[in-house]
Design an enzyme around this catalytic site. Structure first.
Site, PDB file in Angstrom:
ATOM      1  N   GLY B  31       0.811  -1.204   0.000  1.00  0.00           N
ATOM      2  CA  GLY B  31       0.000   0.000   0.000  1.00  0.00           C
ATOM      3  C   GLY B  31       0.844   1.252   0.000  1.00  0.00           C
ATOM      4  N   GLY B  49       8.959  -0.165   0.020  1.00  0.00           N
ATOM      5  CA  GLY B  49       9.341  -1.245   0.932  1.00  0.00           C
ATOM      6  C   GLY B  49       9.739  -0.810   2.330  1.00  0.00           C
ATOM      7  N   HIS B  98      -3.239   3.414  -2.895  1.00  0.00           N
ATOM      8  CA  HIS B  98      -3.276   2.047  -3.428  1.00  0.00           C
ATOM      9  C   HIS B  98      -3.162   1.079  -2.260  1.00  0.00           C
ATOM     10  CE1 HIS B  98      -2.541  -1.538  -5.647  1.00  0.00           C
ATOM     11  NE2 HIS B  98      -1.256  -1.592  -5.382  1.00  0.00           N
ATOM     12  N   HIS B 100      -4.029  -3.326  -1.036  1.00  0.00           N
ATOM     13  CA  HIS B 100      -4.465  -4.674  -1.408  1.00  0.00           C
ATOM     14  C   HIS B 100      -5.515  -5.114  -0.393  1.00  0.00           C
ATOM     15  CE1 HIS B 100      -0.924  -5.988  -4.185  1.00  0.00           C
ATOM     16  NE2 HIS B 100      -1.011  -4.665  -4.170  1.00  0.00           N
ATOM     17  N   ASP B 123     -23.157   7.145  -1.351  1.00  0.00           N
ATOM     18  CA  ASP B 123     -22.668   8.340  -0.650  1.00  0.00           C
ATOM     19  C   ASP B 123     -21.268   8.742  -1.113  1.00  0.00           C
ATOM     20  OD1 ASP B 123     -24.837   8.988   0.976  1.00  0.00           O
ATOM     21  OD2 ASP B 123     -24.185   7.733   2.640  1.00  0.00           O
ATOM     22  N   HIS B 172      -5.269  -7.537  -9.552  1.00  0.00           N
ATOM     23  CA  HIS B 172      -4.318  -6.792  -8.750  1.00  0.00           C
ATOM     24  C   HIS B 172      -5.010  -6.242  -7.487  1.00  0.00           C
ATOM     25  CE1 HIS B 172      -0.751  -3.726  -8.907  1.00  0.00           C
ATOM     26  NE2 HIS B 172      -1.129  -3.962  -7.684  1.00  0.00           N
ATOM     27  N   TYR B 230     -25.003  17.657   3.331  1.00  0.00           N
ATOM     28  CA  TYR B 230     -24.425  16.797   4.368  1.00  0.00           C
ATOM     29  C   TYR B 230     -23.210  17.497   4.955  1.00  0.00           C
ATOM     30  CZ  TYR B 230     -22.334  12.635   6.512  1.00  0.00           C
ATOM     31  OH  TYR B 230     -21.800  11.734   7.399  1.00  0.00           O
TER      32      TYR B 230
END
Lengths: 233, 233, 233, 233
Positions: B31, B49, B98, B100, B123, B172, B230
């Site tokens: 991520g 990493g 990003h 997983h 929403d 992916h 809202y």
């Protein structure tokens, strides 16, 4: 000027909102709980779109049953008209809660009611938690949140709403209630738990029948009503 | 030499990365989140990493839109070219994320788009979250991460990407975006939540139809656009 | 007057109740654990409906095997008669626990026993965890909790209850036991874990057969009985 | 007498065991991790049946590759012979881990291998995580744990075990390995994550095909081998 809304009940509404977070029922700013002061008919509710970590008791918005703000500087939850309709139509309520909790919302999205499949459900809900009918385009276009309350009330026509203090609004998610804000949120917590159990039960046995009358009566009535013997006196 | 990248935005990108961990969306070093400074076109992104507990704001790598590193001693996330392609192709983005995350990745792996099954989805996402087409062997062999961005852009051709700020890259996982790094990561959080709800909804009712227009419009537009009501003003 | 119930065992019963919470097996005030003092036949159990955060060792209610309270000011758990029947019918028990844990309760609601599908199960339960028969209306109407214990005992007729120290009460949920309160609650924890594994296993392979004899024997007997070699001497 | 096992590696094995708990992969005393000192061939492993909260680095048991204890007062994990067989048969291993994590164990119980269904899997495992054949009654009756290692080695005959550093032992659960104890436990964590994703993927699309070659190669090789470009140099 003295506060119009009782401080103790304000604190209870505040804690009921936090309980939704603690129980893992809300993501972001989703969900809201309110409480009503029976003496005045005033309702305190979470403000709209305020992150829970920032929420303080004084942020709660107090309105009358017509929705007029009488205390508070923030805008009330956009779901307020639904809460108010429930307070107007279901006498005896002390609190209302709304979440998008995962399993209960899945039943609402699937348009499936949640039958009583076991004693966990029967301990809290005296039979099936119903799903509302679909709302009409004109009910959505204007006064949507008020109409949400109306279709909930329609769903419970002729029934005691405190016997099954929860509903699944179709394509939307659960509303729950109780005789206090804490009772309303605990019903949100229990509803999610029994919805999870039901998901797994149907995966194991898709044709599982609802609980038969004697066991349903036994469990609901040992906790509720004049013959209750659960808990401390 | 003064910093090229605004300190406040750097902090926001840093916190957006931590939010992915806090929300349980990442395992290990998976991520990443980035943010763009509209004034300069510079992008800050998580280094590749680096374990999240060790991450500090100064570890973020700042690059220009061509990918040239202008600040930072570490290598940027290997997914950087995907982020940059999204910034180049989707004007108005402030952040990209990003993950997983489990349920969203399951839809991506199954090659199934995520239709709008309820108001929770509506929403935040104005309709189906699409799945990309399969990438060709030659798109994988060279410039893979850049081509990932290209197939995402291809998927949104003719659509406003901020209306549905998420995509499922086939086999992916999800990419999300927003007008800020915080907005991008919140869309990752919501996408995972609605993907979980959808998994359960399909288990209960495999043929559930997407939300009809009026309810979709109502929920998206009460939170987004000129008529939104809202949240706080 | 000296305490009738050993202080150390009282503490163990208290911790066993907390362990149910820590392991995520209970919601609200659900669930309860008890322990028996073999020397006197006295049983200590959680009081009814007391929230776990408020629970203190001195709140436990001590009763004799006939259910007469001998220590404590609160009402015992409404499930006490079930616990007592198990202590009376299953000699050698040191503790009993009851939860509504999600996956185990789903099997109980579906009316499906939980066969041994792998070595995790075999390490703790020597074969299928059975489900009780449905209770008759007259068994529900009067002495319901006592009759719950009776149908459990009926289910284990001719079997050593410590070989499979768990049962699924139909439409209700699991009871577990052990040679100590801690053993009883650990069996609740393990039962929920293997029920979760079984749910997923059946999703992948609905016709999965129970473990064959040699592997079942190997795993149960390497942890239990005279030839056990798991753990420290 | 100086310690035979390097203190730093002992600490690494200790932390690898705790990592299994932190990642939610173990219940009670289940699971174990070990590490090997390449210089001496000595292996340190968790003692059998010791609760993780009580575990200290000095409790680890050090054995040679024949299983003779050379340091430590406790009995080693009953799974030690499996670990040793893996170290003997798979040169290059630095650590081995074993859990009963829920989703991976479900695949093992279902007797189904875990194909590579997406890039999350491909980033760590270069293709299908295989399931072992059923063990024969005589392999179970004597030297069961050693024979478990043998059937794992048989499953990988002709394959590089570090390309797919995980196996599902039929009816049992996963073993994973790596070039260090930390690598072994991270593979346990990732295996559980991809098994969860696969469960959901198959629920959505039962016939999902494994990842095609180009994407599998791309993801595994960008993190592993001479052309790797993921992470810091």
């Amino acid at each position: 000027m003295p506060a119009l809304f009782p401080a103790e009940l304000r604190q209870a509404v505040y804690l009921a909102n936090l309980r939704l977070v603690e129980a893992g029922l809300v993501v972001g700013t989703w969900g809201n709980a309110s409480g009503i002061d029976a003496a005045t008919g005033l309702v305190a509710i979470k403000p709209s779109g305020v992150p829970y970590p920032d929420l303080r008791p004084e942020h709660l918005v107090v309105v009358d049953l017509a929705g007029t703000v009488v205390e508070g500087d923030l805008r009330p939850s956009s779901d307020l008209p639904t809460h108010l309709e429930l307070y107007r139509r279901f006498p005896g309520l002390g609190g209302v809660a709304h979440t998008h909790s995962t399993a209960a919302t899945a039943f609402a999205q699937a348009g499936r009611p949640l039958p009583c499949l076991g004693t966990t459900h029967a301990d809290h809900f005296y039979g099936t938690v119903p799903v509302t009918r679909d709302m009409l385009p004109e009910e959505i276009a204007a006064d949507y949140e008020l109409n949400t309350g109306r279709v909930i009330a329609e769903t419970f026509r002729g029934q005691e709403p405190l016997h099954v203090p929860a509903v699944l609004v179709a394509h939307h998610g659960p509303f729950t209630w109780g005789t206090s804000p804490q009772g309303a949120t605990e019903n949100s917590v229990v509803l999610e738990a029994v919805a999870q159990m039901a998901l797994h039960t149907y995966a194991l046995a898709p044709a599982t029948a609802p609980l038969a009358g004697p066991l349903l009566d036994k469990h609901f009535l040992r906790k509720h009503g004049p013959g209750a013997y659960y808990g401390q006196r």
